[in-house]
Design a protein around this motif. Structure first.
Motif, PDB file in Angstrom:
ATOM      1  N   LEU A  20       2.126  -2.075 -12.326  1.00 39.43           N
ATOM      2  CA  LEU A  20       2.660  -3.324 -11.787  1.00 39.43           C
ATOM      3  C   LEU A  20       2.281  -3.507 -10.320  1.00 39.43           C
ATOM      4  CD1 LEU A  20       6.226  -3.318 -13.416  1.00 39.43           C
ATOM      5  CD2 LEU A  20       4.281  -4.761 -14.037  1.00 39.43           C
ATOM      6  N   ASN A  21       2.398  -2.441  -9.533  1.00 36.48           N
ATOM      7  CA  ASN A  21       2.094  -2.546  -8.106  1.00 36.48           C
ATOM      8  C   ASN A  21       0.606  -2.711  -7.842  1.00 36.48           C
ATOM      9  OD1 ASN A  21       4.598  -1.987  -6.187  1.00 36.48           O
ATOM     10  ND2 ASN A  21       4.880  -0.711  -7.995  1.00 36.48           N
ATOM     11  N   VAL A  22      -0.230  -2.005  -8.601  1.00 34.37           N
ATOM     12  CA  VAL A  22      -1.674  -2.142  -8.428  1.00 34.37           C
ATOM     13  C   VAL A  22      -2.139  -3.532  -8.844  1.00 34.37           C
ATOM     14  CG1 VAL A  22      -3.917  -1.339  -9.272  1.00 34.37           C
ATOM     15  CG2 VAL A  22      -2.178   0.319  -8.606  1.00 34.37           C
ATOM     16  N   THR A  23      -1.520  -4.084  -9.882  1.00 35.10           N
ATOM     17  CA  THR A  23      -1.869  -5.439 -10.311  1.00 35.10           C
ATOM     18  C   THR A  23      -1.605  -6.452  -9.199  1.00 35.10           C
ATOM     19  OG1 THR A  23      -1.379  -4.932 -12.631  1.00 35.10           O
ATOM     20  CG2 THR A  23      -1.395  -7.260 -11.996  1.00 35.10           C
ATOM     21  N   ASN A  24      -0.447  -6.350  -8.574  1.00 34.08           N
ATOM     22  CA  ASN A  24      -0.142  -7.252  -7.462  1.00 34.08           C
ATOM     23  C   ASN A  24      -1.104  -7.045  -6.296  1.00 34.08           C
ATOM     24  OD1 ASN A  24       1.839  -9.161  -7.980  1.00 34.08           O
ATOM     25  ND2 ASN A  24       3.521  -7.757  -7.605  1.00 34.08           N
ATOM     26  N   LEU A  25      -1.392  -5.794  -5.957  1.00 33.47           N
ATOM     27  CA  LEU A  25      -2.301  -5.527  -4.848  1.00 33.47           C
ATOM     28  C   LEU A  25      -3.686  -6.090  -5.136  1.00 33.47           C
ATOM     29  CD1 LEU A  25      -2.857  -4.177  -2.122  1.00 33.47           C
ATOM     30  CD2 LEU A  25      -3.426  -2.077  -3.369  1.00 33.47           C
ATOM     31  N   TYR A  26      -4.173  -5.899  -6.347  1.00 32.53           N
ATOM     32  CA  TYR A  26      -5.496  -6.417  -6.718  1.00 32.53           C
ATOM     33  C   TYR A  26      -5.526  -7.942  -6.634  1.00 32.53           C
ATOM     34  CZ  TYR A  26      -9.406  -7.862  -9.644  1.00 32.53           C
ATOM     35  OH  TYR A  26     -10.539  -8.477 -10.119  1.00 32.53           O
ATOM     36  N   GLY A  27      -4.465  -8.587  -7.147  1.00 29.83           N
ATOM     37  CA  GLY A  27      -4.414 -10.046  -7.118  1.00 29.83           C
ATOM     38  C   GLY A  27      -4.418 -10.593  -5.705  1.00 29.83           C
ATOM     39  N   PHE A  28      -3.652  -9.975  -4.816  1.00 33.37           N
ATOM     40  CA  PHE A  28      -3.571 -10.483  -3.443  1.00 33.37           C
ATOM     41  C   PHE A  28      -4.814 -10.133  -2.625  1.00 33.37           C
ATOM     42  CE2 PHE A  28       1.071 -10.425  -4.406  1.00 33.37           C
ATOM     43  CZ  PHE A  28       1.259 -11.797  -4.292  1.00 33.37           C
ATOM     44  N   VAL A  29      -5.462  -9.018  -2.952  1.00 36.04           N
ATOM     45  CA  VAL A  29      -6.735  -8.714  -2.295  1.00 36.04           C
ATOM     46  C   VAL A  29      -7.784  -9.753  -2.685  1.00 36.04           C
ATOM     47  CG1 VAL A  29      -8.659  -7.070  -2.217  1.00 36.04           C
ATOM     48  CG2 VAL A  29      -6.315  -6.247  -1.992  1.00 36.04           C
TER      49      VAL A  29
ATOM     50  N   VAL B 175       0.828  -1.203   0.000  1.00 38.35           N
ATOM     51  CA  VAL B 175       0.000   0.000   0.000  1.00 38.35           C
ATOM     52  C   VAL B 175       0.867   1.260   0.000  1.00 38.35           C
ATOM     53  CG1 VAL B 175      -1.713   1.302   1.317  1.00 38.35           C
ATOM     54  CG2 VAL B 175      -1.895  -1.191   1.152  1.00 38.35           C
ATOM     55  N   PHE B 176       1.902   1.288   0.834  1.00 34.93           N
ATOM     56  CA  PHE B 176       2.753   2.469   0.913  1.00 34.93           C
ATOM     57  C   PHE B 176       3.458   2.739  -0.419  1.00 34.93           C
ATOM     58  CE2 PHE B 176       6.922   4.401   1.698  1.00 34.93           C
ATOM     59  CZ  PHE B 176       6.530   5.583   2.307  1.00 34.93           C
ATOM     60  N   THR B 177       3.916   1.679  -1.081  1.00 36.83           N
ATOM     61  CA  THR B 177       4.601   1.865  -2.363  1.00 36.83           C
ATOM     62  C   THR B 177       3.672   2.455  -3.413  1.00 36.83           C
ATOM     63  OG1 THR B 177       6.030  -0.033  -1.881  1.00 36.83           O
ATOM     64  CG2 THR B 177       5.918   0.693  -4.172  1.00 36.83           C
ATOM     65  N   ILE B 178       2.427   1.991  -3.442  1.00 32.17           N
ATOM     66  CA  ILE B 178       1.458   2.531  -4.400  1.00 32.17           C
ATOM     67  C   ILE B 178       1.189   4.007  -4.112  1.00 32.17           C
ATOM     68  CG2 ILE B 178      -0.965   2.430  -5.116  1.00 32.17           C
ATOM     69  CD1 ILE B 178      -0.808  -0.587  -4.846  1.00 32.17           C
TER      70      ILE B 178
END
Length: 216
Positions: A153-162, A124-127
């Motif tokens: 790239l970061n939002v894609t990972n966050l969405y996948g893990f959410v 979250v902080f990186t985004i």
């Protein structure tokens, strides 16, 4: 008072080893690389901007670091630090299917709460930081390509893990059964002159197909 609290914590840890285990890093190397690649990408962005490096040089260096961070988080640290994993497969018809997995029950004991918190907070902080950098690059549209790629790239990972954290995994076994069934039908129809697979072989195929990375 502080000494009393410290003694109480030691007593609790002595009677319940899980308390002490939850405060330790179970995967320190994974934590290091999880933080290293994303930190290096941000540092490289500032260094290239400060040194006024060419756009091509900056783009290559930062994108390589971002790609390394994306791959590491998606395939390694997400599984080790948070007990989550998302992946995809292509069926015989060429359709792409995404699977979102999460450790449950006794498997969660391998996940350290402190490592899980580091994982989520860093995502979250990186985004948020890349959003801030994107706003600042509005006065320099050239670098918005880099910040845009970093956000994607970061939002894609966050969405996948959410999706892994709050989504349902009940469809996992059904999807696997459909894949095995389609593969079985394909073999039967294409191998008219061949041998029919036995029920034992079919059960072994289903068991192998249903096994995930979280299995033994």
């Amino acid at each position: 008072m502080a000494q009393l609290l410290s003694n109480e914590e030691e007593v609790l840890e002595a009677f319940d080893p899980s308390i002490a285990a939850s405060r330790r890093f179970k995967h320190p190397i994974a934590v290091f690389f999880h933080m290293a690649f994303r930190s290096l990408a941000i540092v490289a962005y500032f260094m290239c901007s400060w040194a006024k490096a060419s756009f091509v040089t900056s783009f290559v260096i930062i994108i390589v670091l971002l790609s390394m961070d994306f791959w590491t988080v998606k395939n390694i640290t997400g599984r080790l630090l948070a007990g989550l994993r998302y992946w995809n497969y292509v069926d015989d018809a060429g359709n792409n299917h995404w699977i979102f997995e999460s450790k449950k029950g006794t498997d969660k004991s391998t996940v350290s709460p402190i490592e899980s918190n580091i994982f989520w907070l860093s995502l979250v902080f990186t985004i948020l930081l890349w959003i801030l950098l994107t706003i600042t690059t509005l006065f320099s549209p050239t670098y918005i390509i880099i910040t845009g790629a970093a956000l994607a790239l970061n939002v894609t990972n966050l969405y996948g893990f959410v999706r892994c954290k709050f989504g349902s995994n009940e469809k996992l076994s059904d999807e696997m059964k459909k894949t095995v069934f389609k593969s079985f039908l394909s073999r039967v129809t294409s191998g008219a002159g061949g041998n029919m697979p036995s029920s034992t072989d079919n059960e072994q195929q289903q068991s192998s197909a249903a096994r995930t990375m979280f299995g033994p």
